[in-house]
Design a protein around this motif. Structure first.
Motif, PDB file in Angstrom:
ATOM      1  N   ALA A 426       0.764  -1.425   0.016  1.00  0.00           N
ATOM      2  CA  ALA A 426      -0.243  -0.160   0.239  1.00  0.00           C
ATOM      3  C   ALA A 426       0.900   1.651  -0.009  1.00  0.00           C
ATOM      4  O   ALA A 426      -0.521   2.455   0.317  1.00  0.00           O
ATOM      5  CB  ALA A 426      -1.060   0.216   0.930  1.00  0.00           C
ATOM      6  N   VAL A 429      -0.750   4.187  -2.472  1.00  0.00           N
ATOM      7  CA  VAL A 429      -2.252   3.854  -2.064  1.00  0.00           C
ATOM      8  C   VAL A 429      -2.205   5.285  -1.055  1.00  0.00           C
ATOM      9  O   VAL A 429      -1.564   4.645  -0.296  1.00  0.00           O
ATOM     10  CB  VAL A 429      -2.763   3.055  -1.813  1.00  0.00           C
ATOM     11  N   LYS A 433      -8.412   7.794   0.426  1.00  0.00           N
ATOM     12  CA  LYS A 433      -8.303   7.417  -1.161  1.00  0.00           C
ATOM     13  C   LYS A 433     -10.382   7.965  -1.210  1.00  0.00           C
ATOM     14  O   LYS A 433      -9.981   8.651  -2.184  1.00  0.00           O
ATOM     15  CB  LYS A 433      -8.535   7.202  -1.531  1.00  0.00           C
ATOM     16  N   PRO A 444       0.971   9.869  -1.033  1.00  0.00           N
ATOM     17  CA  PRO A 444       0.765   8.252  -0.655  1.00  0.00           C
ATOM     18  C   PRO A 444       0.949   7.572   0.760  1.00  0.00           C
ATOM     19  O   PRO A 444       1.878   8.688   1.402  1.00  0.00           O
ATOM     20  CB  PRO A 444       1.446   7.827  -2.255  1.00  0.00           C
TER      21      PRO A 444
END
Length: 768
Positions: A426, A429, A433, A444
């Motif tokens: 992850a 990510v 989000k 991120p």
């Protein structure tokens, strides 16, 4: 008269070469001249001159007769002075002999008198010595009398006076007297201290001291004895009396000091009554946390740290409610709770100083110890109001060997954390989000975790006692930022072929976020103080130029500037690569649009409804898709830079490759304007209110190409006139710039407009 005039002319002005001096001739000339009538004055003139001559002769005779008299008087005065000087010299000789004789006669008397004076001074010293002894013995007798009558308060007061005498005699060279005073103070101090300590400990026992439970269980509630007021009165009395012994106790007792390498700040000894109150706790601490006890484990520093915090918390209410009023009444500036905390902290420092060498090279144990110490310090300061000017655990961790080990371990675990951050599934990510309001930066997980790591490191070292140690940690943080930047660059290079992909955008968002966080930190008070400390260090070592020192001093730069500049450069390179990628796609999609037959398109009047050029669809679809894609993947600030850079490139591309490369009839110009203003510009209207301002070349070119024929002819004539006039200024003739501005053309130069006018084909035969 002619002869006279000739003679006058022959008279020279030089007195050495003339029988008649020139001043005589001048006098005659002045008094007589050429007037013959003036000769009658000669008799009177001769009489006046004769009279003047006579007066002068008399004056000369007078002076010549007086000068010898003055000389004689002066000589006489000199003779008298000589005689007086001789007489004085004789008297001086006589007086000198008399004085020598007197000194010789008085020498035995002086020697005898010197002996007597020495004896008197010695007697005075003996007398003063005896007075000091008498004063000390008197104070000692008074203490004895007070103790015999059980008047302990007065005895304590008298002992305090004796201790002050001891302090006054510190500079004396009478070693025996000093020994006598010190031994006397020591004798009575021990007696009073033992008596008061035993009584005080008995009172503490009645109060169930020390408290092992929370404050709620310390109140005399369920089984409160009837003599509670008496107990507290005795507590106040004994505490005050012990406080009076503080001066003598400091003279006789040397507090235990840690080695100088720990650089502890100077602090006064713990007050005597507080020492007695802490005796039982110190015994418990040493019993549990020294030796071979099961509670004394190197891997469990939290046990003794937590115990110290519990003791401080358990006794805080009693110290505030019962002990602090006693100190205030006695006029002491000591804070009871802080004094209690300081004493327990000193126990912790001794324990740390003993334990750290044993676990210094075990990374896990050492790191765990540092973590627990930092947690202890945080609660000590935040909850119990401990002062930064007091000795603290950070002084132990700041010792050179321990500190360098701490830096090494901190770097090692930070690098390991960075490895795990970037290798996580992850990593790229965002945690938020799915939350639009929170995910504005589209950060991120790896970037957010890394900045959290930096913040944690800051929190760990910000309470270090010296700026030099903080600066070393700051350098560690900067090294970590640079290392993380290099790692991001390496990952970015792997994704270069897919510069519009999600991962590449995530890397760009990470770079932007870290640069933004560092820029925010640069304005933080803590880092501004470090900047000032760094400025002082650099000024002393001449490590920076005068320009750099000036920038630091006036806050034009920050401690993170080097890192921010590198990150900004990386961000710009990545954005440029993305813009270039999209621009290449746009150029590919615009190949057919460039070859559109602009010269032969039907006019607007010939069409029922204007529609988008079919060849423009691939171009606009490519732009739309890429803008939507990157809007979703890039944070707002990055996407804003991206579309503005892209708009600039598209503007120049269409202007140069489509407009300047073709000729336009009326229908072609109208179609171009429709494609641009009704289709291209609206693609960017989601991102700004006036997108046409980012396509100034296209917008102004469309204005020129779509002018009606009359206006175009007038514009062409105006530009032609302006070119012919050159630098001649005609106030009645508007300048080319003014004419273009009136049409709404500001970006294009006069030459560019002339080229565009030549691209038009819809000119009337005569006008053209």
């Amino acid at each position: 008269m002619a002869a006279i005039n000739v003679g006058r002319e022959q008279v020279t002005r030089d007195p050495d070469r003339c029988d008649i001096p020139y001043y005589v001739a001048e006098f005659v000339e002045r008094e007589v001249g050429t007037d013959l009538n003036c000769l009658r004055k000669l008799g009177k003139l001769i009489e006046e001159l004769s009279e003047n001559k006579k007066q002068l002769e008399e004056q000369v005779l007078t002076v010549s007769s007086e000068v010898p008299k003055r000389i004689q008087n002066a000589l006489k005065s000199a003779e008298d002075s000589k005689k007086s000087l001789s007489q004085l010299l004789e008297e001086e000789t006589v007086l000198f002999d008399s004085i020598n004789s007197h000194l010789l006669t008085a020498q035995p008397w002086m020697e005898d008198l010197g002996v007597l004076i020495s004896q008197i001074e010695e007697v005075e010293r003996h007398l003063a010595y005896l007075k000091w002894i008498s004063q000390i013995e008197e104070l000692s007798d008074n203490i004895q009398q007070y103790l015999m009558t059980n008047n302990v308060p007065e005895a304590a007061t008298t002992l305090a006076s004796m201790a002050e005498l001891d302090i006054k005699l510190q500079e004396s060279s009478c070693s025996h007297l000093l020994t006598f005073v010190r031994s006397t103070v020591k004798f009575w101090h021990k007696i009073l201290k033992d008596k008061l300590s035993s009584d005080f400990e008995e009172i503490l026992t009645h109060l169930h001291w020390p408290f092992v439970g929370p404050p709620q269980s310390q109140v005399f509630g369920l089984a409160a004895p009837a003599n509670v007021p008496e107990i507290y009165n005795n507590l106040e009395t004994l505490f005050s009396q012990l406080l009076k012994l503080q001066t003598s106790d400091e003279l006789l007792t040397k507090p235990k000091q840690l080695p100088e390498k720990y650089s502890l700040p100077p602090s006064p000894p713990i007050i005597l009554p507080m020492q007695i109150m802490l005796n039982s706790l110190q015994k418990r601490f040493k019993y549990h946390f020294t030796g071979n006890r099961q509670t004394n484990i190197l891997s469990k520093p939290e046990w003794y740290l937590t115990q110290a915090l519990m003791w401080i918390g358990n006794h805080a209410k009693f110290l505030d409610d019962k002990i602090q009023p006693i100190l205030d009444k006695a006029g002491s500036s000591v804070n009871a709770r802080l004094e209690f905390s300081r004493a327990l902290v000193m126990l912790i420092l001794e324990k740390l100083a003993a334990d750290i060498p044993c676990l210094l090279y075990d990374d896990n144990l050492f790191c765990h110890l540092v973590d627990e110490v930092l947690l202890f310090e945080r609660e000590l300061y935040a909850t119990h109001g401990y002062l930064s000017s007091f000795p603290s655990c950070m002084h132990i961790l700041s010792e050179e060997t321990c500190f360098q080990r701490w830096l090494t371990v901190e770097r090692k675990f930070a690098l390991q954390k960075m490895d795990s951050i970037l290798s996580s599934e992850a990593a790229w990510v965002s945690q938020y989000k799915d939350i639009t309001d929170v995910d504005e930066m589209k950060v991120p997980d790896c970037a957010e975790t890394f900045t959290t790591l930096l913040q944690v490191i800051t929190d760990r070292y910000k309470n270090l006692p010296t700026a030099s140690r903080k600066l070393q940690f700051l350098e560690l943080q900067k090294d970590l930022v640079d290392d993380f930047r290099i790692r991001l660059t390496q990952v970015m290079k792997e994704e270069t072929r897919a510069s519009l992909a999600f991962r590449y955008c995530a890397i760009l968002n990470a770079v932007n976020y870290i640069a933004t966080v560092l820029a925010d930190w640069a304005d933080n008070v803590f880092f501004l103080e470090l900047q000032q400390a760094a400025l002082e260090v650099c000024a002393d070592s001449n490590a920076l130029s005068k320009l750099q020192l000036g920038q630091l001093a006036c806050m034009e730069s920050s401690v993170f500037d080097d890192m921010i500049n590198l990150l900004e450069r990386l961000k710009h390179d990545m954005l440029t690569r993305q813009v270039d990628h999209v621009f290449r796609e746009v150029k590919d999609a615009a190949k057919l649009y460039k070859k559109e037959r602009w010269l032969s398109l039907p006019s607007q009047a010939e069409q029922a409804v204007m529609s988008l050029s079919s060849t423009a669809c691939p171009l606009l679809l490519t732009l739309r898709d890429r803008l939507l894609q990157l809007e979703q993947q890039l944070c707002y600030s990055l996407f804003k830079i991206f579309w503005q850079m892209l708009a600039e490139k598209v503007d120049m591309f269409i202007y140069q490759e489509v407009i300047l490369a073709n000729h336009f009839n009326e229908g072609g110009a109208a179609q171009l304007q429709f494609d641009m203003t009704r289709n291209l510009f609206p693609l960017f209207s989601h991102y700004c209110k006036r997108p046409e301002n980012y396509f100034k070349h296209i917008k102004e070119a469309c204005i020129i190409l779509n002018l009606n024929v009359g206006s175009a002819l007038l514009l062409k004539d105006a530009l032609h006139s302006a070119s012919e006039n050159g630098t001649i200024l005609d106030p009645n003739q508007p300048s080319a710039t003014a004419v273009l501005n009136e049409l709404g053309v500001y970006k294009l130069a006069q030459q560019d407009v002339e080229i565009l006018l030549n691209l038009r084909t819809n000119w009337p035969n005569i006008g053209k």
